[in-house]
Design a protein around this motif. Structure first.
Motif, PDB file in Angstrom:
ATOM      1  N   LYS A 223       2.999  46.973  -9.288  1.00 45.83           N
ATOM      2  CA  LYS A 223       1.983  47.256  -9.977  1.00 45.83           C
ATOM      3  C   LYS A 223       2.260  48.645 -10.514  1.00 45.83           C
ATOM      4  O   LYS A 223       2.208  49.670  -9.796  1.00 45.83           O
ATOM      5  CB  LYS A 223       0.650  47.245  -9.605  1.00 45.83           C
ATOM      6  N   HIS A 224       2.156  48.954 -11.861  1.00 43.52           N
ATOM      7  CA  HIS A 224       2.552  50.431 -12.204  1.00 43.52           C
ATOM      8  C   HIS A 224       1.194  51.188 -12.134  1.00 43.52           C
ATOM      9  O   HIS A 224       0.524  51.424 -13.117  1.00 43.52           O
ATOM     10  CB  HIS A 224       2.896  50.308 -13.815  1.00 43.52           C
ATOM     11  N   LYS A 225       0.684  51.814 -11.016  1.00 48.52           N
ATOM     12  CA  LYS A 225      -0.250  52.688 -10.975  1.00 48.52           C
ATOM     13  C   LYS A 225       0.176  53.870 -10.655  1.00 48.52           C
ATOM     14  O   LYS A 225      -0.382  54.809 -11.278  1.00 48.52           O
ATOM     15  CB  LYS A 225      -1.096  52.048  -9.583  1.00 48.52           C
ATOM     16  N   PHE A 226       1.138  54.166  -9.941  1.00 46.68           N
ATOM     17  CA  PHE A 226       1.674  55.603  -9.887  1.00 46.68           C
ATOM     18  C   PHE A 226       3.331  55.513 -10.038  1.00 46.68           C
ATOM     19  O   PHE A 226       3.880  54.554  -9.644  1.00 46.68           O
ATOM     20  CB  PHE A 226       1.558  56.182  -8.322  1.00 46.68           C
TER      21      PHE A 226
ATOM     22  N   GLU B  31      -1.930  40.247 -15.819  1.00 44.88           N
ATOM     23  CA  GLU B  31      -1.538  41.625 -15.446  1.00 44.88           C
ATOM     24  C   GLU B  31      -2.369  42.368 -16.651  1.00 44.88           C
ATOM     25  O   GLU B  31      -1.862  42.319 -17.589  1.00 44.88           O
ATOM     26  CB  GLU B  31      -0.288  41.802 -15.425  1.00 44.88           C
TER      27      GLU B  31
ATOM     28  N   ILE C 115       0.329  58.655 -13.747  1.00 40.93           N
ATOM     29  CA  ILE C 115      -0.987  58.062 -13.166  1.00 40.93           C
ATOM     30  C   ILE C 115      -1.296  57.222 -14.036  1.00 40.93           C
ATOM     31  O   ILE C 115      -1.703  57.693 -15.279  1.00 40.93           O
ATOM     32  CB  ILE C 115      -1.879  59.186 -12.619  1.00 40.93           C
ATOM     33  N   ALA C 116      -1.509  55.939 -13.856  1.00 39.17           N
ATOM     34  CA  ALA C 116      -1.935  54.875 -14.871  1.00 39.17           C
ATOM     35  C   ALA C 116      -3.568  55.018 -14.653  1.00 39.17           C
ATOM     36  O   ALA C 116      -4.318  55.102 -13.676  1.00 39.17           O
ATOM     37  CB  ALA C 116      -1.671  53.483 -14.368  1.00 39.17           C
TER      38      ALA C 116
ATOM     39  N   GLU D  81      -2.926  45.941 -18.436  1.00 39.60           N
ATOM     40  CA  GLU D  81      -2.321  47.010 -18.827  1.00 39.60           C
ATOM     41  C   GLU D  81      -3.276  48.113 -18.758  1.00 39.60           C
ATOM     42  O   GLU D  81      -4.529  48.195 -19.106  1.00 39.60           O
ATOM     43  CB  GLU D  81      -1.855  46.971 -20.264  1.00 39.60           C
ATOM     44  N   PRO D  82      -2.770  49.290 -18.208  1.00 41.89           N
ATOM     45  CA  PRO D  82      -3.571  50.560 -18.332  1.00 41.89           C
ATOM     46  C   PRO D  82      -4.135  50.938 -19.515  1.00 41.89           C
ATOM     47  O   PRO D  82      -3.507  50.742 -20.469  1.00 41.89           O
ATOM     48  CB  PRO D  82      -2.773  51.789 -17.575  1.00 41.89           C
TER      49      PRO D  82
ATOM     50  N   TRP E  27       9.004  53.326 -11.984  1.00 42.79           N
ATOM     51  CA  TRP E  27       7.694  52.824 -11.279  1.00 42.79           C
ATOM     52  C   TRP E  27       8.115  52.352  -9.902  1.00 42.79           C
ATOM     53  O   TRP E  27       8.976  51.215  -9.845  1.00 42.79           O
ATOM     54  CB  TRP E  27       6.764  51.760 -12.046  1.00 42.79           C
TER      55      TRP E  27
ATOM     56  N   ILE F 298      -1.726  56.495 -19.651  1.00 48.02           N
ATOM     57  CA  ILE F 298      -0.582  56.899 -18.691  1.00 48.02           C
ATOM     58  C   ILE F 298      -0.972  58.602 -18.558  1.00 48.02           C
ATOM     59  O   ILE F 298      -0.677  59.007 -19.672  1.00 48.02           O
ATOM     60  CB  ILE F 298       0.658  56.503 -18.849  1.00 48.02           C
TER      61      ILE F 298
ATOM     62  N   PRO G 181      -6.922  53.039 -15.448  1.00 46.17           N
ATOM     63  CA  PRO G 181      -7.144  51.635 -15.712  1.00 46.17           C
ATOM     64  C   PRO G 181      -8.087  51.214 -16.755  1.00 46.17           C
ATOM     65  O   PRO G 181      -8.886  52.121 -17.282  1.00 46.17           O
ATOM     66  CB  PRO G 181      -7.530  50.955 -14.326  1.00 46.17           C
TER      67      PRO G 181
END
Length: 170
Positions: free
Chosen positions: A136-139, A26, A167-168, A28-29, A132, A32, A170
């Motif tokens: 998946k922590h995208k938004f 996984e 907002i993550a 991490e971004p 979250w 953020i 990437p």
């Protein structure tokens, strides 16, 4: 004593091996981005102000330190204030979908009231709640109550809250 080519070889092996151990499934971004609104209320009865806020958060030390740099513009009928801060936060993961952080740091305040411009240095303390909705922590979204103490004459104190979209990057 080691020869120079042996030292270079060992350094190259260590340099290549360390990133391999740090990788995980996984990703991490990198950062953020926080975009939202803020409200601020003077503790000494100076009224309230509201406006937009934007910040970026990075994690230099996983589970120990997050750095957040942000800018907030606050407005009243006769005052415009621009705040810039750098917060040092300690994160805790409450669940797969919720995080909590406590932090503090310096703040620069540039204000214009009735045609008079002033700059001040302040300290800021915050609580940060991040939510979250997806695995998946995208938004996500956040709420960040805080307290400001100005070191300028008058020692203005205020409480505030900001909230908005996460907002993550990437």
């Amino acid at each position: 004593m080691m020869k120079p080519h042996q030292t270079v070889l060992i350094a190259a092996v260590l340099f290549c091996a360390v990133p391999a151990f740090a990788q995980s499934d996984e990703k991490e971004p990198v950062a953020i981005l926080e975009v939202g609104g803020a409200g601020n209320w003077s503790v000494k009865g100076g009224g309230s102000s509201f406006g937009p806020t934007v910040a970026a958060e990075v994690t230099p030390i996983e589970n120990w330190l997050e750095l957040e740099g942000g800018v907030t513009a606050l407005f009243t009928s006769h005052t415009t204030e621009l705040d810039a801060d750098l917060l040092f936060k300690k994160p805790w993961t409450l669940s797969r979908k919720a995080e909590f952080m406590i932090g503090a740091g310096p703040e620069w305040i540039h204000s214009r009231e009735n045609g008079v411009t002033a700059n001040a240095f302040a300290g800021e303390a915050v609580l940060d709640f991040m939510f979250w909705p997806a695995k998946k922590h995208k938004f996500g979204w956040y709420l960040e109550p805080g307290y400001d103490y100005s070191f300028a004459s008058g020692h203005e104190q205020s409480v505030g809250i900001s909230g908005g979209l996460l907002i993550a990057i990437p």
